[in-house]
Design an enzyme around this catalytic site. Structure first.
Site, PDB file in Angstrom:
ATOM      1  N   SER A 117       0.841  -1.202   0.000  1.00 40.17           N
ATOM      2  CA  SER A 117       0.000   0.000   0.000  1.00 40.17           C
ATOM      3  C   SER A 117       0.869   1.242   0.000  1.00 40.17           C
ATOM      4  O   SER A 117       1.938   1.267   0.629  1.00 40.17           O
ATOM      5  CB  SER A 117      -0.899   0.024   1.238  1.00 40.17           C
ATOM      6  N   TYR A 163      -2.708  -0.425   9.967  1.00 39.16           N
ATOM      7  CA  TYR A 163      -2.650  -0.856   8.571  1.00 39.16           C
ATOM      8  C   TYR A 163      -1.304  -0.501   7.938  1.00 39.16           C
ATOM      9  O   TYR A 163      -0.679  -1.332   7.271  1.00 39.16           O
ATOM     10  CB  TYR A 163      -3.783  -0.204   7.787  1.00 39.16           C
TER      11      TYR A 163
END
Length: 248
Positions: free
Chosen positions: A143, A157
């Site tokens: 990501s 995350y």
């Protein structure tokens, strides 16, 4: 009939029934690979991806497996290798996306995120390495938030996706002598169910990119296909940002 870059190859995409995973599965099939993928619950979407792979003229296999289950992760890899007689490409795509203020996160959220986003890619790569030969490819989907956390609530995350950088470098060094490459693709804002390009926060997210737009899942799949194919054979241990300039 013209040959395609992945003729004769077998690929496994985790979390391949939707979004980026489904786009990767279809692109690898279009490039000539037989493609297996895991999914957790949505059998209807899995059936749709199976149909798309068949329509591309390749052999599909949908494997129901929860990436939070360590035995299921390794078992899925072994099952695919047994069914097809080989495994050439692993794409670690399945992910847990838990976003909340840090003081609201408990041990359950931490354990789920670590299990799916860190442990599962490690175990899948470990199992895949037992089956791969020279020319094998391991690609993980990370990501852009591993490099630029612009919103609050992403500590867990972002941490989990940052771990994939170390995994990629370590495996790239270890598996390189065997002719297996290991790379990481960090998508930026991508038009999926989890982050639609017409969502309530989309304009603000779009403005953070240099290109001023969201990616389509096919944009991410194209980068994966390059790394999985013959043209990506001298790239290993690398992080490739496919983020529209989000991190510049």
């Amino acid at each position: 009939m013209n040959s395609t870059p992945l003729d004769g190859k077998v690929a496994l995409v985790t979390g391949g029934s939707r979004g980026i995973g489904a786009a990767v599965a279809l692109r690898l099939a279009q490039d000539g690979a037989d493609v297996a993928f895991t999914y957790q619950r949505d059998s209807e979407r899995a059936d749709q991806v199976v149909g798309q792979i068949k329509a591309a003229g390749r052999r599909p296999l949908a494997v129901r497996a929860d990436s939070a289950d360590a035995a299921a992760v390794a078992g899925a890899v072994d099952a695919v290798a047994a069914e097809f007689g080989r495994l050439d490409i692993l794409v670690n795509n399945a992910g847990a996306f838990i976003v909340a203020p840090v003081e609201q996160l408990g041990a359950a959220e931490l354990d789920q995120t670590v299990a799916v986003n860190i442990r599962a890619p490690f175990l899948a790569a470990q199992a895949a390495a037992r089956h791969m030969t020279d020319g094998g490819r391991i690609v993980s989907i990370g990501s852009n938030l591993a490099e630029r956390a612009v919103f609050p609530g992403f500590a867990l995350y972002s941490m989990s996706k940052t771990a994939l950088i170390g995994l990629t470098k370590g495996l790239g060094r270890e598996l390189g002598p065997r002719g297996i490459t290991v790379n990481l693709v960090n998508p930026g804002p991508t038009d999926t169910d989890a982050n639609p390009a017409d969502g309530p926060n989309a304009d603000g997210i779009r403005a953070l990119t240099a290109l001023g737009r969201y990616a389509a899942p096919a944009d991410i799949a194209a980068a994966v296909a390059f790394l999985a194919g013959p043209d990506g054979g001298y790239v290993t241990g690398a992080t490739v940002n496919v983020d529209g300039g989000f991190t510049i």
